[in-house]
Design a protein around this motif. Structure first.
Motif, short mmCIF file in Angstrom:
data_model
loop_
_atom_site.label_atom_id
_atom_site.label_comp_id
_atom_site.label_asym_id
_atom_site.label_seq_id
_atom_site.Cartn_x
_atom_site.Cartn_y
_atom_site.Cartn_z
N MET A 1 -32.52 40.11 109.52
CA MET A 1 -32.69 40.19 110.98
C MET A 1 -33.36 38.92 111.48
O MET A 1 -34.44 38.55 111.03
N SER A 65 -32.05 43.06 122.01
CA SER A 65 -31.33 42.93 120.75
C SER A 65 -29.84 42.81 121.03
O SER A 65 -29.32 43.42 121.97
N THR A 67 -26.10 42.92 118.95
CA THR A 67 -25.44 43.28 117.70
C THR A 67 -23.95 43.03 117.83
O THR A 67 -23.31 43.47 118.80
N GLY A 70 -21.82 43.22 112.69
CA GLY A 70 -22.81 43.42 111.65
C GLY A 70 -24.02 42.52 111.73
O GLY A 70 -24.98 42.70 110.98
N GLN A 71 -24.01 41.55 112.62
CA GLN A 71 -25.16 40.68 112.82
C GLN A 71 -26.01 41.21 113.96
O GLN A 71 -25.50 41.53 115.03
N ARG A 72 -27.31 41.30 113.74
CA ARG A 72 -28.23 41.78 114.76
C ARG A 72 -29.30 40.72 114.98
O ARG A 72 -29.92 40.24 114.03
N GLU A 74 -32.75 39.79 117.43
CA GLU A 74 -33.76 40.32 118.35
C GLU A 74 -34.60 39.17 118.90
O GLU A 74 -34.91 38.22 118.18
N LEU A 87 -24.77 33.66 118.12
CA LEU A 87 -24.41 34.37 116.91
C LEU A 87 -23.56 33.49 116.01
O LEU A 87 -23.00 32.48 116.45
N GLU A 99 -22.91 44.95 121.37
CA GLU A 99 -23.94 45.82 121.94
C GLU A 99 -25.17 45.00 122.26
O GLU A 99 -25.67 44.26 121.41
#
Length: 482
Positions: A1, A65, A67, A70-72, A74, A87, A99
């Motif tokens: 993360m 956050s 997403t 699969g990458q998140r 914050e 990203l 999201e």
């Protein structure tokens, strides 16, 4: 993360700050909900292979956050409620879901990664598929869920805006009719040849000059162009004196501010551009040399992703040009822009319509732009993507030998003997050139011109020239001086 803090370039910060300041001035306060630009919507296409830029507004210091695939990530929004993140780049594919969570959640579905192109200019870029050749069959066969388009709402502004109106649409027989014909045929070819999703952001307005699409400071910084501002101001004052509304969509930078600036944070592969009729009709063929180069270079600077491919259409043949028109000179100015890196030109002198400024054959226009994209953007170096482009002349007594780039495997005259050439001597008078193909060159002469000084080809608004290369692509109009 990963945890990141929002960092901002000044231009993006000011554009996003504008609605916040307006909100405060109106006494409405800030909205608590996470907000994102309209470009972020269901069915969107993001540029593959580039860092994925995501940005928006929220409460000051709100915890955010993001997403995706699969990458998140914050991070904390800035003190004035702005946030952005990047990203990891990814290969073409989809569908995916994005999201974004803060005090609320934003969920965007059916996202594809692929090739993103800007389609801009005036009416021939606006011209919809439903008014192009063979439209009924083309629309019925427009079953391409991997092609999406975002049609930017037309608007003007005196200051750079942070957002545009519009929405992403998936190309289908139900949606394709309103899509730019040129952009549709371009996107279809790229989609079929590369086998990847393609998204086109259509931001165009009929009858508009190039200066309206150019950033104001870029115009002011160039002494050769700054007169465009005073010229518009005089025209606007005259209109007001006659109790008319000034043509705001002609105002220098008005369309850049409203319809280009909000797009510049969005990573793209490149631009396709079809414009010039307006400037050519107003006798600005020579001025367009600098204006067009300035527009290209400034757009690249504003996007900040390097010298991305900029592909453009050279004006087609058209007979109803006013006496003030300088269409041959404007075509020449367009060809001069090929001196900039990563540019390509679709020559359309053979597919115009003498009595209509809007040729219906958008299939060949889109195809020729796509050929340029395959060469310039996608590195297919074996592909001949252009018709013959004049390179140089050698003077051989009473004859002139013309040399060209993009001869493919040879030159050819289509539909009869080679025509469209003129030759002039010291007195400046032009005579019809007797032209013949000699290998990859053309030799031109006329018995009345003993010592040629100048040769030109297809040098008229609606010329009759028939020089092509073996790839079936037409030669660009040109003139040469000894």
């Amino acid at each position: 993360m990963a945890v990141t803090e929002g960092t901002w370039n000044n231009d993006l910060e000011m554009r996003l700050l504008a609605p916040i300041l307006l909100s405060l001035a109106l006494g409405t306060g800030l909205q608590a909900d996470v907000q994102m630009p309209t470009l972020f919507g269901d069915h969107m296409v993001m540029q593959s292979g580039s860092p994925i830029h995501v940005w928006g507004l929220s409460d000051p210091n709100e915890e955010i956050s993001v997403t995706f695939r699969g990458q998140r990530v914050e991070f904390t929004a800035s003190d004035i409620g702005m946030w952005e993140t990047y990203l990891d780049p990814a290969e073409p594919g989809g569908p995916y879901v994005l999201e974004v969570e803060g005090n609320n959640e934003v969920r965007i579905e059916d996202i594809h990664l692929g090739e993103v192109w800007i389609g801009s200019g005036q009416s021939n870029m606006v011209w919809p598929l439903e008014r192009s050749d063979n439209s009924d069959e083309e629309i019925a066969n427009a079953k391409h869920p991997g092609i999406r388009y975002f049609k930017v709402d037309q608007s003007t502004s005196d200051l750079p805006l942070e957002d545009v109106g519009g929405q992403w649409r998936v190309v289908s027989p139900d949606t394709a009719a309103e899509f730019s014909g040129v952009a549709y045929f371009f996107a279809r070819h790229i989609h079929q040849e590369l086998g990847v999703p393609v998204g086109v952001i259509q931001t165009a307005w009929g009858g508009t000059p190039a200066e309206a699409w150019t950033r104001l400071q870029a115009i002011k910084d160039d002494r050769a162009l700054s007169g465009l501002i005073s010229s518009y101001d005089r025209a606007a004052r005259l209109a007001r004196s006659r109790r008319q509304d000034p043509r705001l969509h002609h105002k220098p930078s008005a369309l850049f501010n409203a319809m280009i600036a909000p797009l510049t944070p969005y990573p793209i592969r490149g631009v396709i551009w079809y414009q010039g009729e307006n400037n050519g009709n107003r006798g600005q063929g020579i001025l367009y040399r600098q204006l067009f180069r300035t527009l290209i270079q400034d757009w690249r600077a504003e996007w900040g992703i390097g010298d991305f491919p900029f592909l453009f259409v050279q004006l087609a043949s058209y007979g109803r040009v006013s006496s003030a028109g300088t269409w041959p000179e404007l075509r020449e100015a367009q060809s001069m822009a090929l001196g900039l890196a990563n540019t390509g030109m679709a020559v359309t002198i053979d597919i115009g319509e003498s009595d209509d400024i809007h040729p219906r054959n958008k299939q060949d226009v889109g195809l020729r732009l796509a050929l340029a994209a395959r060469r310039v953007a996608y590195g297919e170096m074996h592909l001949e993507h252009s018709g013959p482009i004049y390179r140089q002349a050698t003077w051989e007594g009473s004859e002139v030998r013309l040399w060209f780039d993009h001869t493919a495997e040879g030159l050819e005259a289509r539909d009869g003997p080679l025509r469209g050439f003129e030759v002039a001597g010291a007195n400046g008078g032009f005579y019809i050139g007797e032209a013949r193909i000699s290998g990859n060159t053309v030799v031109v002469s006329n018995p009345a011109v003993v010592r040629p000084i100048q040769v030109r080809y297809a040098w008229a608004p609606d010329p009759d020239g028939n020089l092509f290369n073996s790839a079936g692509l037409p030669a660009s109009p040109f003139r040469t001086m000894r």
